[in-house]
Design an enzyme around this catalytic site. Structure first.
Site, mmCIF file in Angstrom:
data_model
loop_
_atom_site.group_PDB
_atom_site.id
_atom_site.type_symbol
_atom_site.label_atom_id
_atom_site.label_comp_id
_atom_site.label_asym_id
_atom_site.label_seq_id
_atom_site.Cartn_x
_atom_site.Cartn_y
_atom_site.Cartn_z
ATOM 1 N N ASN A 56 -15.690 17.709 20.665
ATOM 2 C CA ASN A 56 -15.631 16.319 21.130
ATOM 3 C C ASN A 56 -14.156 15.944 21.166
ATOM 4 O O ASN A 56 -13.550 15.707 20.128
ATOM 5 C CB ASN A 56 -16.411 15.414 20.162
ATOM 6 C CG ASN A 56 -16.253 13.931 20.522
ATOM 7 O OD1 ASN A 56 -15.695 13.597 21.567
ATOM 8 N ND2 ASN A 56 -16.749 13.063 19.660
ATOM 9 N N TRP A 57 -13.605 15.924 22.381
ATOM 10 C CA TRP A 57 -12.167 15.658 22.511
ATOM 11 C C TRP A 57 -11.838 14.199 22.221
ATOM 12 O O TRP A 57 -10.682 13.849 22.067
ATOM 13 C CB TRP A 57 -11.699 16.006 23.931
ATOM 14 C CG TRP A 57 -11.657 17.470 24.237
ATOM 15 C CD1 TRP A 57 -12.070 18.506 23.442
ATOM 16 C CD2 TRP A 57 -11.154 18.072 25.443
ATOM 17 N NE1 TRP A 57 -11.861 19.711 24.070
ATOM 18 C CE2 TRP A 57 -11.302 19.477 25.307
ATOM 19 C CE3 TRP A 57 -10.596 17.582 26.623
ATOM 20 C CZ2 TRP A 57 -10.909 20.377 26.304
ATOM 21 C CZ3 TRP A 57 -10.205 18.461 27.623
ATOM 22 C CH2 TRP A 57 -10.361 19.856 27.468
ATOM 23 N N LYS A 58 -12.848 13.340 22.189
ATOM 24 C CA LYS A 58 -12.625 11.891 22.043
ATOM 25 C C LYS A 58 -11.613 11.438 23.109
ATOM 26 O O LYS A 58 -11.598 12.024 24.191
ATOM 27 C CB LYS A 58 -12.198 11.561 20.608
ATOM 28 C CG LYS A 58 -13.174 12.177 19.584
ATOM 29 C CD LYS A 58 -13.047 11.643 18.209
ATOM 30 C CE LYS A 58 -14.084 12.325 17.308
ATOM 31 N NZ LYS A 58 -14.108 11.819 15.952
ATOM 32 N N HIS A 80 -22.495 8.090 19.186
ATOM 33 C CA HIS A 80 -21.459 8.501 18.237
ATOM 34 C C HIS A 80 -21.107 7.306 17.349
ATOM 35 O O HIS A 80 -21.117 6.164 17.806
ATOM 36 C CB HIS A 80 -20.221 9.000 18.988
ATOM 37 C CG HIS A 80 -19.243 9.684 18.092
ATOM 38 N ND1 HIS A 80 -18.366 8.984 17.295
ATOM 39 C CD2 HIS A 80 -19.032 10.998 17.830
ATOM 40 C CE1 HIS A 80 -17.658 9.851 16.582
ATOM 41 N NE2 HIS A 80 -18.041 11.083 16.899
ATOM 42 N N GLU A 94 -18.406 6.193 16.398
ATOM 43 C CA GLU A 94 -17.302 5.362 16.905
ATOM 44 C C GLU A 94 -17.804 4.372 17.949
ATOM 45 O O GLU A 94 -17.275 3.274 18.080
ATOM 46 C CB GLU A 94 -16.192 6.273 17.463
ATOM 47 C CG GLU A 94 -15.441 6.959 16.334
ATOM 48 C CD GLU A 94 -14.854 8.317 16.666
ATOM 49 O OE1 GLU A 94 -14.760 8.671 17.852
ATOM 50 O OE2 GLU A 94 -14.507 9.045 15.708
ATOM 51 N N GLU A 134 -23.551 13.373 11.530
ATOM 52 C CA GLU A 134 -22.126 13.144 11.325
ATOM 53 C C GLU A 134 -21.936 12.034 10.293
ATOM 54 O O GLU A 134 -21.938 10.845 10.646
ATOM 55 C CB GLU A 134 -21.452 12.728 12.637
ATOM 56 C CG GLU A 134 -21.508 13.782 13.722
ATOM 57 C CD GLU A 134 -20.327 13.678 14.686
ATOM 58 O OE1 GLU A 134 -19.692 14.712 14.919
ATOM 59 O OE2 GLU A 134 -20.038 12.575 15.176
ATOM 60 N N GLY A 194 -12.862 12.674 10.839
ATOM 61 C CA GLY A 194 -11.420 12.483 10.964
ATOM 62 C C GLY A 194 -10.712 12.226 9.646
ATOM 63 O O GLY A 194 -9.555 11.812 9.629
ATOM 64 N N SER A 211 -15.028 16.653 10.170
ATOM 65 C CA SER A 211 -13.975 17.521 9.606
ATOM 66 C C SER A 211 -14.389 18.977 9.512
ATOM 67 O O SER A 211 -13.986 19.694 8.591
ATOM 68 C CB SER A 211 -13.516 16.993 8.236
ATOM 69 O OG SER A 211 -12.970 15.694 8.375
ATOM 70 N N GLY A 237 -14.480 17.535 16.198
ATOM 71 C CA GLY A 237 -13.492 16.618 16.768
ATOM 72 C C GLY A 237 -12.111 17.252 16.781
ATOM 73 O O GLY A 237 -11.805 18.106 17.617
ATOM 74 N N GLY A 238 -11.281 16.868 15.827
ATOM 75 C CA GLY A 238 -9.876 17.290 15.783
ATOM 76 C C GLY A 238 -9.647 18.772 16.015
ATOM 77 O O GLY A 238 -8.765 19.155 16.803
HETATM 78 P P1 13P Z 1 -13.589 15.370 13.294
HETATM 79 O O1 13P Z 1 -13.982 16.813 13.451
HETATM 80 O O2 13P Z 1 -12.210 15.086 13.834
HETATM 81 O O3 13P Z 1 -13.790 14.897 11.884
HETATM 82 O O4 13P Z 1 -14.566 14.519 14.215
HETATM 83 C C1 13P Z 1 -15.926 14.746 14.128
HETATM 84 C C2 13P Z 1 -16.604 14.018 15.214
HETATM 85 O O5 13P Z 1 -16.640 12.803 15.227
HETATM 86 C C3 13P Z 1 -17.206 14.800 16.294
HETATM 87 O O6 13P Z 1 -17.977 14.007 17.121
#
Ligand code: 13P
Length: 247
Positions: A9-11, A94, A96, A165, A171, A209, A230-231
């Site tokens: 997930n590149w966000k 998600h 967010e 999640e 994050g 994470s 994510g990251g």
């Molecule tokens: P991180 O891997 O950066 O913690 O993000 C997880 C996430 O929200 C994937 O959708």
């Protein structure tokens, strides 16, 4: 056994040059990955991804989808539009989006329904906040979020992907332990099993994470069918190590 799914997930990250370098490195390093691999990219880059992935096993995902089919919904993106760009997955609900865009359980359930109606696999996210976990409400929260999706989609939920999640792990560098994650995955599995006789088709991903160092132990849990990353999905070397750990 189901193939595992590793989805990045590149966000809201990336640009044309960086995307190209990242995707080329992934395609080169993926080889014959034992798992399914997808990247969920910002909508303006879907066309770029479609061209870059051409002929490869890399799947494309979106990060959201409208619950509406079409019409006067400024700024929204429909499932039909996503389909035109070869999108296979769409992240739905998600944390967010729940947190910053006020998405409710009911809206997430509607988005799931629209995605399914157009042959896009929704990756439905559920997870508790730190305050909810500390108050002993993890089970109640994730079950409530899941129940809304089940209620609206009935037996069609056998076609979804679920991502657990925990919000406190996103994050933050604080990963759920494999045991903590497995515990929640097992209860989600039981809830899905009670709702459809085809629950064995549903992959339940862990997100929060996940990285090259912790992926293997998380992915070795019996009810963890993959990861939503994510990251670490923004760095080819890290993402490739996670892909390699998913077998
Ligand atoms: P991180 O891997 O950066 O913690 O993000 C997880 C996430 O929200 C994937 O959708």
């Amino acid at each position: 056994m189901k193939k595992k799914l590793i989805a990045g997930n590149w966000k809201m990250n990336g640009n044309l040059a960086a995307n190209e370098a990242l995707v080329r490195a992934l395609l080169e390093g993926m080889g014959d990955a034992a798992c399914t691999v997808a990247v969920c990219v910002p909508a303006p880059y879907l066309a770029q991804l479609r061209a870059l992935r051409s002929g490869s096993a890399l799947e494309i995902g979106a990060q959201d989808v409208s619950q509406h089919e079409q019409g006067a919904y400024t700024g929204e993106i429909s499932a039909l539009m996503l389909k035109e760009f070869g999108v296979r997955y769409a992240i739905v609900g998600h944390s967010e989006r729940r947190q910053y865009h006020g998405e409710t359980d009911a809206l997430v359930a509607e988005k799931t329904k629209t995605a399914l109606a157009h042959g896009i696999t929704p990756i439905v996210c559920v997870g508790e906040t730190l305050a909810e976990r500390e108050a002993g409400k993890t089970e109640e929260v994730v079950k409530r979020q899941m129940a809304a999706v089940i209620h609206t989609n009935g037996h069609c939920i056998s076609e979804i992907v679920v991502a657990y999640e925990p919000v406190w792990a996103i994050g933050t560098g604080k990963t759920a332990t494999p045991e903590q994650a497995q515990q929640v995955h097992a209860l989600l599995r039981a809830q899905l099993h009670a709702a459809t006789s085809h629950s064995d088709r549903i992959s339940i991903l862990y997100g929060g994470s996940m990285n090259a160092a912790n992926a293997a132990s998380l992915l070795s849990q019996p009810d963890i069918d993959g990861g939503l990353v994510g990251g670490a999905s923004l760095k080819a070397a890290d993402f490739l190590q996670i892909i390699a750990a998913a077998r």
